[in-house]
Scaffold this motif. Structure first.
Motif, PDB file in Angstrom:
ATOM      1  N   LEU A  38     -27.444  -3.340   9.535  1.00 44.22           N
ATOM      2  CA  LEU A  38     -26.474  -3.313   9.705  1.00 44.22           C
ATOM      3  C   LEU A  38     -26.585  -1.359  10.067  1.00 44.22           C
ATOM      4  N   TYR A  39     -25.429  -1.134   9.989  1.00 40.21           N
ATOM      5  CA  TYR A  39     -25.763   0.939  10.266  1.00 40.21           C
ATOM      6  C   TYR A  39     -24.619   1.505   9.621  1.00 40.21           C
ATOM      7  N   THR A  52     -30.675   1.929  14.673  1.00 42.00           N
ATOM      8  CA  THR A  52     -31.229   0.174  14.350  1.00 42.00           C
ATOM      9  C   THR A  52     -31.281  -0.292  16.102  1.00 42.00           C
ATOM     10  N   CYS A  94     -24.952 -12.907   7.092  1.00 44.61           N
ATOM     11  CA  CYS A  94     -25.538 -12.322   5.920  1.00 44.61           C
ATOM     12  C   CYS A  94     -26.014 -13.795   5.267  1.00 44.61           C
ATOM     13  N   GLN A 100     -32.629  -8.265   6.711  1.00 45.64           N
ATOM     14  CA  GLN A 100     -32.384  -7.369   7.371  1.00 45.64           C
ATOM     15  C   GLN A 100     -32.304  -6.367   7.434  1.00 45.64           C
ATOM     16  N   TRP A 102     -31.011  -2.074   6.620  1.00 36.57           N
ATOM     17  CA  TRP A 102     -29.924  -1.329   6.917  1.00 36.57           C
ATOM     18  C   TRP A 102     -30.049   0.461   7.046  1.00 36.57           C
ATOM     19  N   SER A 104     -28.614   4.142   7.734  1.00 33.04           N
ATOM     20  CA  SER A 104     -27.148   4.738   7.117  1.00 33.04           C
ATOM     21  C   SER A 104     -27.495   6.750   8.047  1.00 33.04           C
ATOM     22  N   MET A 115     -21.248   2.394   5.336  1.00 31.61           N
ATOM     23  CA  MET A 115     -22.039   1.756   4.929  1.00 31.61           C
ATOM     24  C   MET A 115     -22.100   0.857   3.718  1.00 31.61           C
ATOM     25  N   GLN A 118     -19.790  -1.831   4.028  1.00 31.42           N
ATOM     26  CA  GLN A 118     -20.319  -3.277   4.239  1.00 31.42           C
ATOM     27  C   GLN A 118     -20.630  -4.421   3.663  1.00 31.42           C
ATOM     28  N   ILE A 119     -21.151  -3.539   2.105  1.00 37.80           N
ATOM     29  CA  ILE A 119     -22.434  -3.821   1.651  1.00 37.80           C
ATOM     30  C   ILE A 119     -21.201  -4.478   0.313  1.00 37.80           C
ATOM     31  N   VAL A 139     -35.296  -0.464   4.996  1.00 35.24           N
ATOM     32  CA  VAL A 139     -34.358   0.519   5.071  1.00 35.24           C
ATOM     33  C   VAL A 139     -34.395   2.443   5.806  1.00 35.24           C
ATOM     34  N   LEU A 155     -30.114   3.492  -1.478  1.00 32.85           N
ATOM     35  CA  LEU A 155     -30.125   0.993  -0.736  1.00 32.85           C
ATOM     36  C   LEU A 155     -31.110   1.193  -0.880  1.00 32.85           C
TER      37      LEU A 155
END
Length: 238
Positions: A38-39, A52, A94, A100, A102, A104, A115, A118-119, A139, A155
Motif C-alpha cells: 500500500l502507498y 513501493t 488483505c 504487507q 505500507w 506513505s 494512506m 486505506q488502513i 513500514v 505506521l
C-alpha cells in the motif's frame, strides 16, 4: 481441573503451555509468500509509489508474489457501502496476503489521508475472520525535506493496532525528489541499500511465520471469553 498454585485467576484447561513442537508450520506452504503493498499518494509522480514499486521488484526477486493496491478512486471510509468495488478489492487483497508493506509520504508531520483511508477500510474483524491479524508488516516513508521518522512511527502504531507482526527494520528516504530518476527508478545510495535490507528482513520473517500465525495469535483471553459465552448460551437454553 485443579487450580494452578499461585495463579488462582487462570482457568487451567484454557491455558496453553507453548512448546517447540506447537510452532511447527501447518497448512499448505507450496505457494510463494504473498505480499500486499500500500502507498499513500495519488500524484502522477508519486515518490511513495516509486519506492513501493522499487521494493516490489526486490521482493519479486526473492520469490514473493506481490500485489500493489492502487488507492485511486477508493472513497473515504464510511462514505459508501462496504460493497463498493474498491473496498472489496482492498479487503480481498488483505485476506490474500501473508505480509504487507505500507509506504506513505509525510504530510504535516503525519501519514497522508490517502494512506490512513486505506488502513481504515481494513476491519479488525469480518465475522470470525481478522483480515490483518498475523500478517508481517514493513513500514517505509518518503520525505520532501530532511529525514524524519514520524510516518514510520505512526505506521508502526497502526500495525500494532491491526495485530500485525511489524519487523524491526524500516526505511525513511529524505529529499525523495533527489533519490529517483526521471523514470521513477531509485538511484544507488545508502537509502536504496536500506530498502533492500528492509525487504530482505520482511521476506525472512514472512517465511518464518508462515503456517504458524494461527497458533501465535491464539490468546488465552479470547479462549476464556469464548468459554464464558458458551456457558451463557447453555444457560439461556435452560
Amino acid at each position: 481441573m485443579d487450580k494452578i498454585p499461585n495463579l488462582p485467576n487462570i482457568q487451567p484447561d484454557l491455558l496453553d503451555l507453548p512448546t517447540p513442537d506447537k510452532l511447527l508450520p501447518t497448512g499448505s506452504l507450496d505457494h510463494p509468500p504473498r505480499i500486499l503493498m500500500l502507498y499513500g499518494s495519488l500524484r502522477e509522480r508519486s515518490f511513495s509509489r516509486f519506492l513501493t514499486e522499487e521494493a516490489a521488484r526486490i521482493l519479486e526477486h526473492f520469490g514473493a508474489e506481490v500485489k500493489i493496491f492502487d488507492p485511486m478512486e477508493l472513497p473515504m471510509v464510511g462514505s459508501v457501502p462496504e460493497t463498493h468495488p474498491k473496498v472489496v478489492e482492498l479487503r480481498e487483497l488483505c485476506l490474500w496476503s501473508e505480509g504487507q508493506v505500507w509506504c506513505s509520504p509525510e504530510r504535516h508531520g503525519a501519514v497522508t489521508a490517502v494512506m490512513k483511508n486505506q488502513i481504515d477500510w481494513i476491519p479488525l474483524e469480518m465475522g470470525a475472520i481478522r483480515p490483518s491479524q498475523g500478517r508481517t508488516l514493513a513500514v517505509m516513508q518518503v520525505c520532501g525535506g530532511s529525514q524524519s521518522f514520524n510516518v514510520v512511527n505512526t505506521l508502526r502504531l497502526l500495525g500494532r493496532w491491526m495485530r500485525m507482526f511489524t519487523i524491526p527494520n524500516q526505511s525513511s528516504v529524505p529529499m525523495a525528489y533527489k533519490e529517483f530518476d526521471d523514470a521513477g527508478r531509485m538511484r544507488p545510495s545508502g537509502y536504496y541499500d536500506r530498502v533492500v535490507d528492509v525487504m530482505e528482513e520482511l521476506f525472512k520473517m514472512t517465511l518464518l511465520l508462515r503456517g504458524r500465525t494461527d497458533y501465535l495469535t491464539d490468546r488465552y483471553s479470547e479462549r476464556n471469553e469464548r468459554a464464558r459465552k458458551a456457558i451463557d448460551r447453555q444457560i439461556e437454553k435452560l
